[in-house]
Scaffold this motif. Structure first.
Motif, PDB file in Angstrom:
ATOM      1  N   GLY A   1       0.824  -1.207   0.000  1.00  0.00           N
ATOM      2  CA  GLY A   1       0.000   0.000   0.000  1.00  0.00           C
ATOM      3  C   GLY A   1       0.854   1.251   0.000  1.00  0.00           C
ATOM      4  O   GLY A   1       2.076   1.194   0.177  1.00  0.00           O
ATOM      5  N   GLU A   2       0.202   2.381  -0.199  1.00  0.00           N
ATOM      6  CA  GLU A   2       0.895   3.661  -0.187  1.00  0.00           C
ATOM      7  C   GLU A   2       1.350   4.011   1.227  1.00  0.00           C
ATOM      8  O   GLU A   2       0.950   3.388   2.211  1.00  0.00           O
ATOM      9  CB  GLU A   2      -0.022   4.760  -0.715  1.00  0.00           C
ATOM     10  N   SER A   3       2.184   5.029   1.318  1.00  0.00           N
ATOM     11  CA  SER A   3       2.611   5.530   2.612  1.00  0.00           C
ATOM     12  C   SER A   3       1.395   6.002   3.409  1.00  0.00           C
ATOM     13  O   SER A   3       0.488   6.632   2.863  1.00  0.00           O
ATOM     14  CB  SER A   3       3.587   6.695   2.416  1.00  0.00           C
ATOM     15  N   ALA A   4       1.370   5.659   4.692  1.00  0.00           N
ATOM     16  CA  ALA A   4       0.294   6.042   5.616  1.00  0.00           C
ATOM     17  C   ALA A   4      -1.021   5.332   5.337  1.00  0.00           C
ATOM     18  O   ALA A   4      -2.060   5.748   5.843  1.00  0.00           O
ATOM     19  CB  ALA A   4       0.078   7.555   5.612  1.00  0.00           C
ATOM     20  N   SER A   5      -0.998   4.264   4.554  1.00  0.00           N
ATOM     21  CA  SER A   5      -2.231   3.517   4.293  1.00  0.00           C
ATOM     22  C   SER A   5      -2.562   2.540   5.411  1.00  0.00           C
ATOM     23  O   SER A   5      -3.664   1.984   5.446  1.00  0.00           O
ATOM     24  CB  SER A   5      -2.128   2.760   2.961  1.00  0.00           C
ATOM     25  N   GLY A   6      -1.609   2.299   6.315  1.00  0.00           N
ATOM     26  CA  GLY A   6      -1.884   1.430   7.463  1.00  0.00           C
ATOM     27  C   GLY A   6      -1.204   0.074   7.417  1.00  0.00           C
ATOM     28  O   GLY A   6      -1.602  -0.841   8.143  1.00  0.00           O
ATOM     29  N   LYS A   7      -0.165  -0.070   6.601  1.00  0.00           N
ATOM     30  CA  LYS A   7       0.507  -1.368   6.476  1.00  0.00           C
ATOM     31  C   LYS A   7       1.101  -1.813   7.816  1.00  0.00           C
ATOM     32  O   LYS A   7       0.911  -2.958   8.250  1.00  0.00           O
ATOM     33  CB  LYS A   7       1.614  -1.289   5.415  1.00  0.00           C
ATOM     34  N   THR A   8       1.831  -0.923   8.471  1.00  0.00           N
ATOM     35  CA  THR A   8       2.443  -1.261   9.754  1.00  0.00           C
ATOM     36  C   THR A   8       1.373  -1.504  10.811  1.00  0.00           C
ATOM     37  O   THR A   8       1.522  -2.392  11.664  1.00  0.00           O
ATOM     38  CB  THR A   8       3.393  -0.143  10.208  1.00  0.00           C
ATOM     39  N   GLN A   9       0.277  -0.752  10.769  1.00  0.00           N
ATOM     40  CA  GLN A   9      -0.810  -0.948  11.732  1.00  0.00           C
ATOM     41  C   GLN A   9      -1.373  -2.356  11.628  1.00  0.00           C
ATOM     42  O   GLN A   9      -1.619  -3.022  12.641  1.00  0.00           O
ATOM     43  CB  GLN A   9      -1.916   0.081  11.480  1.00  0.00           C
ATOM     44  N   LEU A  10      -1.580  -2.830  10.403  1.00  0.00           N
ATOM     45  CA  LEU A  10      -2.108  -4.175  10.207  1.00  0.00           C
ATOM     46  C   LEU A  10      -1.113  -5.229  10.673  1.00  0.00           C
ATOM     47  O   LEU A  10      -1.497  -6.255  11.261  1.00  0.00           O
ATOM     48  CB  LEU A  10      -2.464  -4.387   8.729  1.00  0.00           C
TER      49      LEU A  10
ATOM     50  N   HIS B   1      -5.700   0.648   0.743  1.00  0.00           N
ATOM     51  CA  HIS B   1      -5.960   1.869  -0.003  1.00  0.00           C
ATOM     52  C   HIS B   1      -6.559   2.921   0.926  1.00  0.00           C
ATOM     53  O   HIS B   1      -7.212   2.585   1.924  1.00  0.00           O
ATOM     54  CB  HIS B   1      -6.961   1.628  -1.141  1.00  0.00           C
ATOM     55  N   GLN B   2      -6.357   4.176   0.583  1.00  0.00           N
ATOM     56  CA  GLN B   2      -6.998   5.260   1.306  1.00  0.00           C
ATOM     57  C   GLN B   2      -7.230   6.439   0.366  1.00  0.00           C
ATOM     58  O   GLN B   2      -6.513   6.603  -0.618  1.00  0.00           O
ATOM     59  CB  GLN B   2      -6.149   5.708   2.502  1.00  0.00           C
ATOM     60  N   ARG B   3      -8.228   7.242   0.674  1.00  0.00           N
ATOM     61  CA  ARG B   3      -8.487   8.456  -0.079  1.00  0.00           C
ATOM     62  C   ARG B   3      -9.416   9.336   0.747  1.00  0.00           C
ATOM     63  O   ARG B   3     -10.117   8.870   1.651  1.00  0.00           O
ATOM     64  CB  ARG B   3      -9.114   8.178  -1.439  1.00  0.00           C
ATOM     65  N   ARG B   4      -9.424  10.629   0.430  1.00  0.00           N
ATOM     66  CA  ARG B   4     -10.330  11.555   1.076  1.00  0.00           C
ATOM     67  C   ARG B   4     -11.681  11.512   0.358  1.00  0.00           C
ATOM     68  O   ARG B   4     -11.751  11.546  -0.872  1.00  0.00           O
ATOM     69  CB  ARG B   4      -9.771  12.978   1.025  1.00  0.00           C
ATOM     70  N   GLY B   5     -12.759  11.421   1.114  1.00  0.00           N
ATOM     71  CA  GLY B   5     -14.081  11.383   0.517  1.00  0.00           C
ATOM     72  C   GLY B   5     -15.155  11.433   1.574  1.00  0.00           C
ATOM     73  O   GLY B   5     -14.872  11.417   2.782  1.00  0.00           O
ATOM     74  N   MET B   6     -16.391  11.462   1.121  1.00  0.00           N
ATOM     75  CA  MET B   6     -17.518  11.459   2.042  1.00  0.00           C
ATOM     76  C   MET B   6     -17.772  10.056   2.560  1.00  0.00           C
ATOM     77  O   MET B   6     -17.483   9.056   1.882  1.00  0.00           O
ATOM     78  CB  MET B   6     -18.774  11.992   1.351  1.00  0.00           C
ATOM     79  N   ALA B   7     -18.313   9.979   3.760  1.00  0.00           N
ATOM     80  CA  ALA B   7     -18.702   8.688   4.314  1.00  0.00           C
ATOM     81  C   ALA B   7     -19.770   8.060   3.423  1.00  0.00           C
ATOM     82  O   ALA B   7     -20.551   8.769   2.775  1.00  0.00           O
ATOM     83  CB  ALA B   7     -19.223   8.861   5.738  1.00  0.00           C
ATOM     84  N   PRO B   8     -19.847   6.716   3.362  1.00  0.00           N
ATOM     85  CA  PRO B   8     -20.782   6.065   2.445  1.00  0.00           C
ATOM     86  C   PRO B   8     -22.246   6.381   2.712  1.00  0.00           C
ATOM     87  O   PRO B   8     -23.074   6.282   1.819  1.00  0.00           O
ATOM     88  CB  PRO B   8     -20.488   4.568   2.650  1.00  0.00           C
ATOM     89  N   ASN B   9     -22.583   6.778   3.935  1.00  0.00           N
ATOM     90  CA  ASN B   9     -23.984   7.062   4.266  1.00  0.00           C
ATOM     91  C   ASN B   9     -24.312   8.553   4.209  1.00  0.00           C
ATOM     92  O   ASN B   9     -25.377   8.974   4.647  1.00  0.00           O
ATOM     93  CB  ASN B   9     -24.323   6.515   5.658  1.00  0.00           C
ATOM     94  N   VAL B  10     -23.401   9.374   3.674  1.00  0.00           N
ATOM     95  CA  VAL B  10     -23.600  10.822   3.582  1.00  0.00           C
ATOM     96  C   VAL B  10     -23.876  11.189   2.135  1.00  0.00           C
ATOM     97  O   VAL B  10     -23.186  10.745   1.216  1.00  0.00           O
ATOM     98  CB  VAL B  10     -22.364  11.589   4.104  1.00  0.00           C
TER      99      VAL B  10
ATOM    100  N   ARG C   1     -10.804   4.187   4.042  1.00  0.00           N
ATOM    101  CA  ARG C   1      -9.799   3.126   3.871  1.00  0.00           C
ATOM    102  C   ARG C   1     -10.457   1.844   3.378  1.00  0.00           C
ATOM    103  O   ARG C   1     -11.595   1.538   3.742  1.00  0.00           O
ATOM    104  CB  ARG C   1      -9.065   2.860   5.192  1.00  0.00           C
ATOM    105  N   TRP C   2      -9.696   1.093   2.580  1.00  0.00           N
ATOM    106  CA  TRP C   2     -10.155  -0.201   2.080  1.00  0.00           C
ATOM    107  C   TRP C   2      -9.036  -1.228   2.237  1.00  0.00           C
ATOM    108  O   TRP C   2      -7.851  -0.901   2.121  1.00  0.00           O
ATOM    109  CB  TRP C   2     -10.529  -0.118   0.605  1.00  0.00           C
ATOM    110  N   ILE C   3      -9.430  -2.460   2.496  1.00  0.00           N
ATOM    111  CA  ILE C   3      -8.524  -3.609   2.440  1.00  0.00           C
ATOM    112  C   ILE C   3      -8.983  -4.493   1.292  1.00  0.00           C
ATOM    113  O   ILE C   3     -10.162  -4.854   1.210  1.00  0.00           O
ATOM    114  CB  ILE C   3      -8.515  -4.402   3.757  1.00  0.00           C
ATOM    115  N   GLU C   4      -8.053  -4.824   0.410  1.00  0.00           N
ATOM    116  CA  GLU C   4      -8.378  -5.615  -0.783  1.00  0.00           C
ATOM    117  C   GLU C   4      -7.587  -6.914  -0.797  1.00  0.00           C
ATOM    118  O   GLU C   4      -6.367  -6.914  -0.596  1.00  0.00           O
ATOM    119  CB  GLU C   4      -8.071  -4.811  -2.053  1.00  0.00           C
TER     120      GLU C   4
END
Length: 324
Positions: free
Chosen positions: A71-80, A271-280, A297-300
């Motif tokens: 994943g990209e930088s700051a996508s959460g690889k180390t967190q996982l 993956h990550q990106r800036r966007g609206m929440a799915p219910n908004v 964020r998404w995990i694929e």
């Protein structure tokens, strides 16, 4: 073949290529029979701590296997990876002790404070004092490797010696690409890629051998590279189901090329990106106000013998990743 190469080779539009990729993957990778076979042979799995993410991956991280997290930088690889390092220590059975983990850092210092916070949150959630940060950190062996030669020496000689003496269920290499992308100074491009391919094949063969010999999962973190001329397929904001589950790839592809892709058993992409929440919802004719935007964020599951390609949206909290 990686998805980006498949889309470029076939010349299909993004939506058609994704559907074709999904159908072909289910034909090529016999994931459902493999899951059934694994369950009948008492295969072991390391949970992520979230049932939905485990289901996405086939049942979690299989033991033994070599799995790539990219994943990209700051996508959460180390967190996982930290999340898995904690889960790997859970009891495997009523008569078996807690497992150990090995964490190899090649990009800076080990994030001990974040691990401690995640472990305490998990211990509180499980009401299990044995999973407190103090206990968890005692069962994790950490190595910080600053250059390529040190990394290869440690992975080739010190790691198998450690695996033979302790009950290690998980090995994390964070990251495998750090020293292999730029660490061969003074070599011509042709010689660079030739040497790197040779080293990757040797290392991959050893990692697979040790995973099976010592009954552990080996998780390798990989970085991404820019791919020019590839159509972006990020999900659009809105409440449509199709937009939420589109492949979130954009113009990024895993580093280290097809040689490394042939080494790993499974690939998980963040993956990550800036966007609206799915219910908004918001009027498409006007600019989205900043207060409605957040990091999504998404995990694929890109490819795996145990589960079909799929993805789910997740959130990152005190315990790590959980599905929305």
């Amino acid at each position: 073949m990686p998805y980006t190469e498949f889309e470029r080779t076939t010349g299909l539009d993004t939506q058609t290529a994704q559907r074709a990729w999904s159908v072909l993957s289910q034909l090529v990778y016999a994931w459902e029979p493999n899951c059934i076979l694994a369950s009948t042979h008492n295969e072991q799995w390391i949970t992520t701590g979230c049932d939905q993410i485990d289901a996405l991956l086939g049942n979690g991280i299989r033991v033994p296997s070599v799995v790539e997290i990219v994943g990209e930088s700051a996508s959460g690889k180390t967190q996982l990876c930290l999340q898995l390092a904690i889960s790997a220590q859970l009891l495997r059975g009523p008569q078996e002790p807690y497992g150990h983990a090995v964490y190899v850092c090649t990009e800076g210092a080990f994030p001990a404070q974040r691990l401690a916070a995640m472990a305490d949150a998990r211990a509180s959630q499980m009401n299990n004092p044995a999973m407190s940060s103090t206990q968890v950190m005692r069962r994790i062996q950490v190595a910080e490797l600053d250059d390529m030669e040190t990394m290869f020496h440690a992975l080739s000689y010190k790691l198998p010696a450690l695996l033979s003496t302790q009950q290690v269920r998980l090995v994390v290499i964070d990251s495998i690409a750090a020293h292999l992308r730029f660490d061969m100074e003074g070599t011509e491009p042709h010689d660079f890629y030739k040497q790197r391919s040779s080293r990757l094949m040797q290392l991959g063969a050893r990692l697979k051998q040790w995973a099976h010999e010592y009954k552990c999962a080996i998780v390798c973190v990989n970085q991404v590279k820019d791919v020019f001329g590839v159509q972006t397929s990020l999900p659009v904001d809105g409440d449509g189901a199709e937009s939420e589950f589109k492949m979130v790839r954009g113009s990024k592809a895993p580093a280290l090329g097809a040689v490394w892709a042939s080494v790993v058993n499974a690939r998980v992409m963040l993956h990550q990106r800036r966007g609206m929440a799915p219910n908004v919802t918001h009027d498409a004719e006007h600019e989205v106000p900043s207060h409605l935007l957040r990091t999504r964020r998404w995990i694929e599951n890109v490819f795996s013998p145990w589960a079909p390609p799929a993805q789910c949206e997740v959130t990152l909290g005190d315990h790590g990743f959980t599905a929305l």
